[in-house]
Structures are given as structure tokens and as C-alpha cells.
Design a protein around this motif. Structure first.
Motif, short mmCIF file in Angstrom:
data_model
loop_
_atom_site.label_atom_id
_atom_site.label_comp_id
_atom_site.label_asym_id
_atom_site.label_seq_id
_atom_site.Cartn_x
_atom_site.Cartn_y
_atom_site.Cartn_z
N ASP A 165 -25.75 29.80 -75.57
CA ASP A 165 -25.33 30.37 -74.29
C ASP A 165 -25.09 31.87 -74.45
O ASP A 165 -24.28 32.29 -75.26
CB ASP A 165 -24.06 29.67 -73.81
CG ASP A 165 -23.75 29.93 -72.34
OD1 ASP A 165 -24.07 31.03 -71.86
OD2 ASP A 165 -23.18 29.03 -71.70
N ARG A 166 -25.80 32.67 -73.66
CA ARG A 166 -25.65 34.13 -73.71
C ARG A 166 -24.87 34.66 -72.51
O ARG A 166 -24.64 35.87 -72.41
CB ARG A 166 -27.03 34.80 -73.76
CG ARG A 166 -27.84 34.43 -75.01
CD ARG A 166 -27.21 35.01 -76.28
NE ARG A 166 -27.99 34.67 -77.46
CZ ARG A 166 -27.73 33.65 -78.27
NH1 ARG A 166 -26.69 32.85 -78.01
NH2 ARG A 166 -28.47 33.42 -79.32
N CYS A 167 -24.48 33.77 -71.60
CA CYS A 167 -23.74 34.19 -70.41
C CYS A 167 -22.25 33.92 -70.54
O CYS A 167 -21.43 34.71 -70.09
CB CYS A 167 -24.29 33.48 -69.17
SG CYS A 167 -25.99 33.92 -68.77
N THR A 168 -21.90 32.77 -71.09
CA THR A 168 -20.50 32.44 -71.34
C THR A 168 -20.38 32.09 -72.81
O THR A 168 -21.21 31.37 -73.36
CB THR A 168 -20.03 31.26 -70.46
OG1 THR A 168 -20.81 30.10 -70.76
CG2 THR A 168 -20.17 31.59 -68.98
N GLU A 169 -19.35 32.59 -73.45
CA GLU A 169 -19.22 32.52 -74.90
C GLU A 169 -18.75 31.14 -75.37
O GLU A 169 -17.64 30.71 -75.04
CB GLU A 169 -18.22 33.58 -75.37
CG GLU A 169 -17.90 33.57 -76.85
CD GLU A 169 -19.16 33.65 -77.70
OE1 GLU A 169 -19.36 32.73 -78.51
OE2 GLU A 169 -19.92 34.62 -77.53
N PRO A 170 -19.58 30.40 -76.12
CA PRO A 170 -19.18 29.07 -76.60
C PRO A 170 -17.92 29.09 -77.45
O PRO A 170 -17.11 28.15 -77.39
CB PRO A 170 -20.40 28.60 -77.41
CG PRO A 170 -21.54 29.41 -76.91
CD PRO A 170 -20.96 30.73 -76.51
N GLU A 171 -17.74 30.13 -78.23
CA GLU A 171 -16.57 30.18 -79.11
C GLU A 171 -15.27 30.23 -78.30
O GLU A 171 -14.24 29.71 -78.73
CB GLU A 171 -16.65 31.39 -80.03
CG GLU A 171 -15.57 31.46 -81.09
CD GLU A 171 -15.60 30.29 -82.07
OE1 GLU A 171 -14.56 30.03 -82.72
OE2 GLU A 171 -16.66 29.64 -82.22
N LEU A 172 -15.31 30.85 -77.12
CA LEU A 172 -14.11 30.90 -76.30
C LEU A 172 -13.72 29.52 -75.78
O LEU A 172 -12.54 29.18 -75.70
CB LEU A 172 -14.31 31.86 -75.13
CG LEU A 172 -14.43 33.34 -75.48
CD1 LEU A 172 -14.72 34.18 -74.24
CD2 LEU A 172 -13.16 33.84 -76.18
N SER A 173 -14.71 28.69 -75.44
CA SER A 173 -14.37 27.34 -74.97
C SER A 173 -13.87 26.49 -76.15
O SER A 173 -13.03 25.62 -75.96
CB SER A 173 -15.56 26.68 -74.29
OG SER A 173 -16.55 26.25 -75.19
#
Length: 253
Positions: A165-173
Motif C-alpha cells: 500500500d502506497r496510499c496508507t501506511e501498513p506499519e501505522l495500522s
């Protein structure tokens, strides 16, 4: 001539997806994506199409149990800082479900910014479960309060994110899921390897996963073995659970 009054925008609840059950025993609220800052109302077309496909699946599989599926129409598509409009609209929609159908369990299912709205509004007393797909979350800032998670206590939570995912950061979720897991054991997160923000590469698997989770959360059905394992596993295992290709074609209970 007097000035024409400015029309006040209000949130809305779309028509029930599919045939409305004779007796509603649970409800799903679909929360589409949006933008960080915007006063426009209509959600992005791809996000609206995604929630429609989710809605059709939930309605079809939950018809026998009496599920009512509705899409939420935001007052505007922007999160707009501290206003957090979509989250407030999700809470309004949960109130409207209670007004229409009585004391039934509600699952919030959000895509992109709708995922953040679902997580934020998860503390509503009618909500018993939350699904956040590729959720848009704020960058962590030591000068700003962290995204809240305590409202999720007592709810069952599923987060799904594509690793590319380049739009929403997977690491943040992942980080939010890890904080939520500390206060609520009923949290799991699946990673869709090689997929992007719109989850196009594994759309069928993602929809099947969400439908399996929702039926279990709303009506107490046994969930699939991968979901069961993800909920039971300690972090980080249950928060980085890979979504298997072909999930849903032959669920193993």
C-alpha cells in the motif's frame, strides 16, 4: 429580497442493501473512503464501489440471520482535522440504526478513511465489532495525542492491509493494532502480501474474510480457522497474519 438560508448538510443512511429482512437482528454500517481535507460530499468512486461489493456479500450471507446493511453518506468526504466528520457521521448512523431497529448489534466496516472512522466510532454502545480495510491513519507525532484505542475495549476488531500500500501506511495500522491488543484481546490484523491500497489483487479473499468475521461477530457463528488463530495468537503473530490466496473458496472450520 432576504438572504436565502444556507442549507445545512446532514449525514444520511442509504437504502438497505438487498431485501430488508422481516425482522432485523443485526446491522452492518459501511463507511467509504474520503480525503484528509475536503468539503465535497461524494466519496471517491473506487471506495464507493468497494463498499457496494462488501454490502452485497454481507446482505446475501446474512439474510437468514436478519442482517440489515446500509452505506453511510457523509456530510462531507474530508476528515478535516479535529472535526473528524466521518467518525461523527458513523456515530450518528449507529444512533439511527438503534432508532429504526431497536437494540441490535452493529458492525462498522470502513475502507480507507472510513476505516479510521470505524475504529474511532467503535466505542458507540450499539457497536460490537469493527472492520477496517486499508485504514488511513495519521502519522505518529510526539507533539500530538496518539490515535485512541480504548474505545475498542469489548469490541471484536479486524484490520486488513496490503503490504504494498502506497496510499496508507501498513506499519501505522500494525502499530495501532498492537496498542489496541494491549487493552483488548479480541483484535486481529491480516496482511495481504504484494497487494496495494485498493486490494484489487486479492479482492475476493478480502471480502470473504470480512464476511466471515462479520457473521461471527454479529451472530456468534464460528469463524474460520485463520481468524480464530489470529485472534488467539499473541502479538506480533496475530497482527501480521498472512491472508492466504484462495481464502473463502473452502473455509476450514
Amino acid at each position: 429580497m432576504g438572504q436565502q438560508a444556507t442549507r445545512v448538510r446532514t449525514a444520511g443512511l442509504g437504502r438497505v442493501v438487498g431485501a430488508e429482512p422481516a425482522s432485523v437482528c443485526g446491522a452492518v454500517l459501511l463507511l467509504p473512503g474520503g480525503e484528509e481535507v475536503s468539503t465535497r460530499r461524494r466519496s471517491p468512486m473506487w471506495a464507493a464501489a468497494f463498499v457496494r461489493s462488501l454490502g452485497r456479500r454481507f446482505a446475501r450471507e446474512g439474510r437468514a440471520e436478519g442482517v440489515a446493511v446500509h452505506a453511510v453518506r457523509y456530510r462531507c468526504r474530508g476528515w478535516n482535522g479535529s472535526e473528524a466528520r466521518p467518525a461523527a457521521d458513523a456515530e450518528w448512523a449507529a444512533d439511527e440504526i438503534v432508532r429504526r431497529y431497536g437494540d441490535v448489534p452493529v458492525c462498522l466496516v470502513g475502507v480507507d478513511m472510513g476505516g479510521r472512522a470505524a475504529l474511532r466510532a467503535g466505542g458507540h454502545e450499539a457497536v460490537n465489532s469493527v472492520v477496517a480495510l486499508a485504514p488511513w491513519l495519521p502519522e505518529e507525532d510526539v507533539a500530538a495525542p496518539a490515535e485512541p484505542v480504548k474505545q475498542l475495549v469489548g469490541r471484536r476488531v479486524l484490520i486488513v492491509h496490503g503490504t504494498n500500500d502506497r496510499c496508507t501506511e501498513p506499519e501505522l495500522s500494525f502499530r495501532l493494532a498492537a496498542r489496541a491488543k494491549k487493552v483488548n484481546r479480541e483484535v486481529c490484523r491480516f496482511e495481504v502480501h504484494s497487494d496495494g491500497h485498493r486490494l484489487l489483487g486479492h479482492r475476493d479473499e478480502v471480502v470473504s474474510l470480512a464476511a466471515d468475521f462479520v457473521r461471527g461477530a454479529l451472530f456468534g457463528h464460528p469463524v474460520s480457522r485463520p481468524v480464530e488463530d489470529a485472534l488467539a495468537a499473541p502479538p506480533p503473530i496475530g497482527l501480521r497474519m498472512p491472508l492466504a490466496a484462495g481464502f473463502g473458496r473452502s473455509l476450514r472450520r
